[in-house]
Enzyme design. Structure first.
Site, PDB file in Angstrom:
ATOM      1  N   ASP A 269       0.868  -1.181   0.000  1.00 52.29           N
ATOM      2  CA  ASP A 269       0.000   0.000   0.000  1.00 52.29           C
ATOM      3  C   ASP A 269       0.909   1.236   0.000  1.00 52.29           C
ATOM      4  O   ASP A 269       2.140   1.147   0.098  1.00 52.29           O
ATOM      5  CB  ASP A 269      -0.977  -0.024   1.186  1.00 52.29           C
TER       6      ASP A 269
HETATM    7  C1  NOJ Z   1      -4.102   3.855   0.168  1.00 49.94           C
HETATM    8  C2  NOJ Z   1      -5.274   2.928   0.300  1.00 49.94           C
HETATM    9  O1  NOJ Z   1      -5.184   2.199   1.497  1.00 49.94           O
HETATM   10  C3  NOJ Z   1      -5.399   1.949  -0.853  1.00 49.94           C
HETATM   11  O2  NOJ Z   1      -6.597   1.246  -0.711  1.00 49.94           O
HETATM   12  C4  NOJ Z   1      -5.326   2.669  -2.152  1.00 49.94           C
HETATM   13  O3  NOJ Z   1      -5.518   1.781  -3.219  1.00 49.94           O
HETATM   14  C5  NOJ Z   1      -3.984   3.351  -2.238  1.00 49.94           C
HETATM   15  N1  NOJ Z   1      -3.870   4.324  -1.165  1.00 49.94           N
HETATM   16  C6  NOJ Z   1      -3.755   4.033  -3.577  1.00 49.94           C
HETATM   17  O4  NOJ Z   1      -4.500   5.181  -3.658  1.00 49.94           O
END
Ligand code: NOJ
Length: 743
Positions: A269
């Site tokens: 993430d």
């Molecule tokens: C953080 C989030 O937790 C995740 O779900 C998301 O896909 C990413 N950022 C990218 O934006």
């Protein structure tokens, strides 16, 4: 379960693997590390800013650029001006729509309709592909039993089977028949794993899940997504049992690659590799990069930790070249599967807007859950009503009805409830009086209440549009108090005091605690954040042009202190029952300690939720009868048929979600009191009866046992079939012997 499915690529699996080997043999270490590096790309001058790195093969993926011309230029540079011409993954959070927005995922889950959910993902994918996106960060399939957590909006609710089925449907929708089709996006099942169990429902917080619960509750949807061919997986931000998911070898190596044989790509993430230091797992970013790589994270989302350190880690021999090659191969495989090496271009045009609108409306129609309808207040009859008061902060807000994660959502496509009601009323004598009453759902300023009350007094009935704005749910948007915010409860009380029927439509990103408002409502339609066509769907439902058929994918607590409250709980050694509970107000002065039931309940809330999982009313009624099992006992290699008759006993046509629950009475680990195993949405005309048949196999009886292997254990099982998780039509059967250990 079967091993992870292989996604068909343009030139077959062997061909792709040979091309990957060939490329790897020609790549420098720096170019390999470049493939593992995802960078942010939303800046205006992104082509200039990233140009040099693209030409040097230092970037494998760009996130957050959706201008088609810019994306095409980034791809052109990567393809034509870098040494090896490796194209880019263009990632974007396309969660429940792109320009046209379907209901939030939790709302889509309330449809219990995998085909519809698949079609919504397809629509979102096609619209996003037209902007050059080829990778979405969806579906989110974290099991969530805590509505305080803002990300419950993005989830498919509390149940592993419902989430598995709908999550796999989303994967199929995004990825289409072949991933190499220019309208297909690679899916990313997230967040692996356990993120939905963040303590106190506070985002990013610690999770503590025993391995048995992790395996039985939180991992099945990921396995289903892998088996549906999900091209990628994202690790969770949180730590689990002391090890952040982004460095978690049990999850990433043992389970994902070992047990499931997953050959897709794993991305961290956002910044999560660096955050291993913040978690306190590693002291340096260098060590963080080492741990993430060794655990099995292939791509680094924007942290630059791999870029900064992997080459050194290889040079000093701490990470073997074979490990790096495996990571790069996983990224390249995804690019081959997407057809990026075989001339895939940005899809020419968006899909038909009319088709998207009609699908978004259909999804919104099926997602709304009728929670209360005293004295058949609904549906309203526009030919007999003359004046309707339309009150509240969410009656006419084209943005808020779209919900969370709508970076690209186009509010111009929204039809608000007020707009739809106005157009329905246009051909009738009905007049509408709209009063917003509160500036936002959070507002405490009651200065608009007098006008709202006057409109209510003057009307035959009151429609009040309440809930939460989109910003109150989603990532990092958690709440400790999940009542209707601001002065909304006071508004309802003022409206109710007029003596007019009060019908509430609540749009929100989570279950709310509604006990304080429920008694003041004659009817309540829970619409989640219903998306672009939410207003049109709501108006049709209110006026009986469509019959409500949504069912709750998550339990609604009476009060926050009950959380987590979910239907698939364990029995405990002291299960509560209506006879063993007592309310705090009924305790006699001086009562003996042991007089209070001695079972698992709260003195002020009992043990049941306000609205149970699977629940939802209709304008008609359904009766269940004739539950017949194919056998009283089955062996592990046999199939059990379960059949039931469902009758529409009301006056109007409707759809019912027929739900089958099982209980395994005894196990080597304690088993839930009920588990959803199958469901079917059936349409029935008034008076019509349909026989619904389900088939259960050993897979449906299996669970992770005391030694964490999977199998079914001999013994008695209960079956219930009905319209919600309290279904009482019951039968039983036995499994005659233990199954072999299942893969
Ligand atoms: C953080 C989030 O937790 C995740 O779900 C998301 O896909 C990413 N950022 C990218 O934006």
């Amino acid at each position: 379960m079967a091993k992870a499915q292989t996604i068909e690529a343009g030139h077959g699996k062997d061909g792709v693997e040979a091309r990957i080997r060939d490329l790897l043999s020609r790549m420098s270490i720096e170019e390999k590390v470049g493939q593992l590096n995802q960078v942010e790309g939303s800046a205006h001058d992104v082509v200039h800013a990233l140009g040099a790195d693209l030409r040097a093969g230092q970037i494998g993926s760009v996130i957050n650029q959706v201008d088609p011309a810019t994306v095409n230029e980034l791809q052109r540079i990567a393809r034509e001006e870098s040494r090896l011409g490796i194209p880019l993954l263009i990632g974007r959070d396309v969660i429940h729509g792109f320009k046209t927005v379907a209901p939030i995922p939790l709302g889509q889950a309330a449809t219990w309709n995998p085909d519809l959910v698949e079609a919504c993902a397809r629509m979102a994918g096609e619209e996003a592909a037209a902007a050059g996106v080829n990778w979405t960060f969806a579906p989110m399939i974290d099991i969530c039993r805590d509505p305080r957590w803002g990300r419950i909006a993005e989830s498919l609710g509390e149940d592993p089977v419902l989430t598995s089925i709908l999550g796999a449907a989303m994967v199929r929708g995004f990825q289409g028949e072949t991933l190499s089709d220019p309208t297909s996006l690679a899916a990313c099942a997230k967040h692996f794993a356990g993120y939905g169990a963040s303590e106190a429902g506070r985002d990013y917080n610690t999770t503590n899940l025993p391995e048995n619960e992790l395996r039985n509750v939180h991992l099945p949807p990921f396995r289903a997504a892998a088996e549906a061919g999900a091209a990628s997986l994202m690790t969770s931000f949180s730590d689990i049992d002391g090890i952040p998911a982004t460095a978690n070898t049990l999850l990433l190596r043992d389970v994902l690659r070992g047990e499931w044989d997953y050959d897709g790509m794993v991305v961290s993430d956002w910044d999560a590799i660096k955050q291993l230091c913040t978690h306190g797992l590693t002291e340096t970013e260098y060590e963080a990069a080492y741990q993430a790589a060794m655990a099995g994270v292939d791509m680094d989302m924007v942290a630059s930790a791999y870029r900064n350190h992997l080459a050194d880690l290889i040079a000093c021999g701490r990470i073997e070249l074979a490990v790096l090659d495996r990571m790069v191969a996983n990224v390249l495989r995804m690019k081959f599967r997407l057809g990026l090496f075989d001339g895939r271009t940005t899809a020419d045009a968006e899909p038909s807007r009319m088709a998207s609108r009609s699908l978004a409306k259909q999804a919104a129609l099926q997602s709304c859950v009728l929670l209360k309808n005293d004295h058949q207040t609904l549906p309203l009859d526009p030919t007999t009503l003359t004046r309707l008061a339309v009150i509240g902060p969410l009656a006419d807000d084209p943005v808020e009805q779209l919900g969370t994660w709508i970076f690209d959502g186009d509010p111009e496509r929204s039809v608000t409830p007020l707009a739809a009601l106005e157009s329905l009323a246009a051909d009738t004598a009905l007049s509408l009086h709209h009063v917003r009453a509160l500036a936002t759902t959070r507002s405490h300023d009651q200065s608009g209440f007098d006008e709202a009350e006057a409109a209510a007094r003057d009307a035959d009935a009151v429609l009040v549009f309440l809930g939460e704005e989109a910003i109150l749910s989603g990532e990092a948007h958690c709440r400790a108090d999940i009542d209707l915010p601001g002065a909304q409860v006071e508004l309802v009380k003022r409206l109710k005091a007029t003596g007019k029927p009060v019908i509430a439509v609540i749009q929100a990103g989570r279950p709310l605690t509604l006990a304080s408002v429920l008694d003041h409502l004659d009817a309540l339609l829970f619409a989640w954040h219903p998306g672009s066509l939410g207003g049109a769907a709501i108006a049709d439902l209110l006026f009986g042009r469509a019959c409500p058929s949504g069912k709750l994918p998550v339990s609604f607590p009476k009060m926050v202190g009950q959380i987590p409250v979910y239907y698939g709980h364990k029995n405990t050694g002291r299960p509560p029952s209506p006879d063993t509970i007592i309310h705090i107000d009924d305790i006699q002065a001086g009562a003996a300690q042991t007089s209070l039931g001695m079972t698992a309940f709260h003195l002020d809330a009992g043990y049941e939720p306000l609205f149970r999982f699977g629940f939802g009313l209709s304008y008609t009624s359904f009766a269940y009868s004739g539950l017949i099992l194919g056998s009283e006992a089955i062996a592990p290699d046999e199939t059990l048929t379960v059949q039931v008759d469902v009758t529409n006993t009301g006056e109007v046509a409707g759809e019912e979600v027929v739900q089958l629950y099982l209980r395994d009475r005894f196990g080597s680990v304690t088993r839930p009191v009920r588990e959803l195993k199958a469901f079917a949405r059936v349409a029935l005309e008034p008076g019509e009866t349909r026989q619904v048949r389900f088939e259960l196999t050993v897979e449906d009886l299996a669970f992770y046992k005391r030694n964490q292997t999977r199998g079914a254990e001999t013994g008695a099982f209960d079956v219930w079939v009905g319209g919600d998780s309290a279904a009482d039509l019951h039968a039983e059967f036995a499994l005659t012997e233990d199954s072999v250990a299942l893969p």
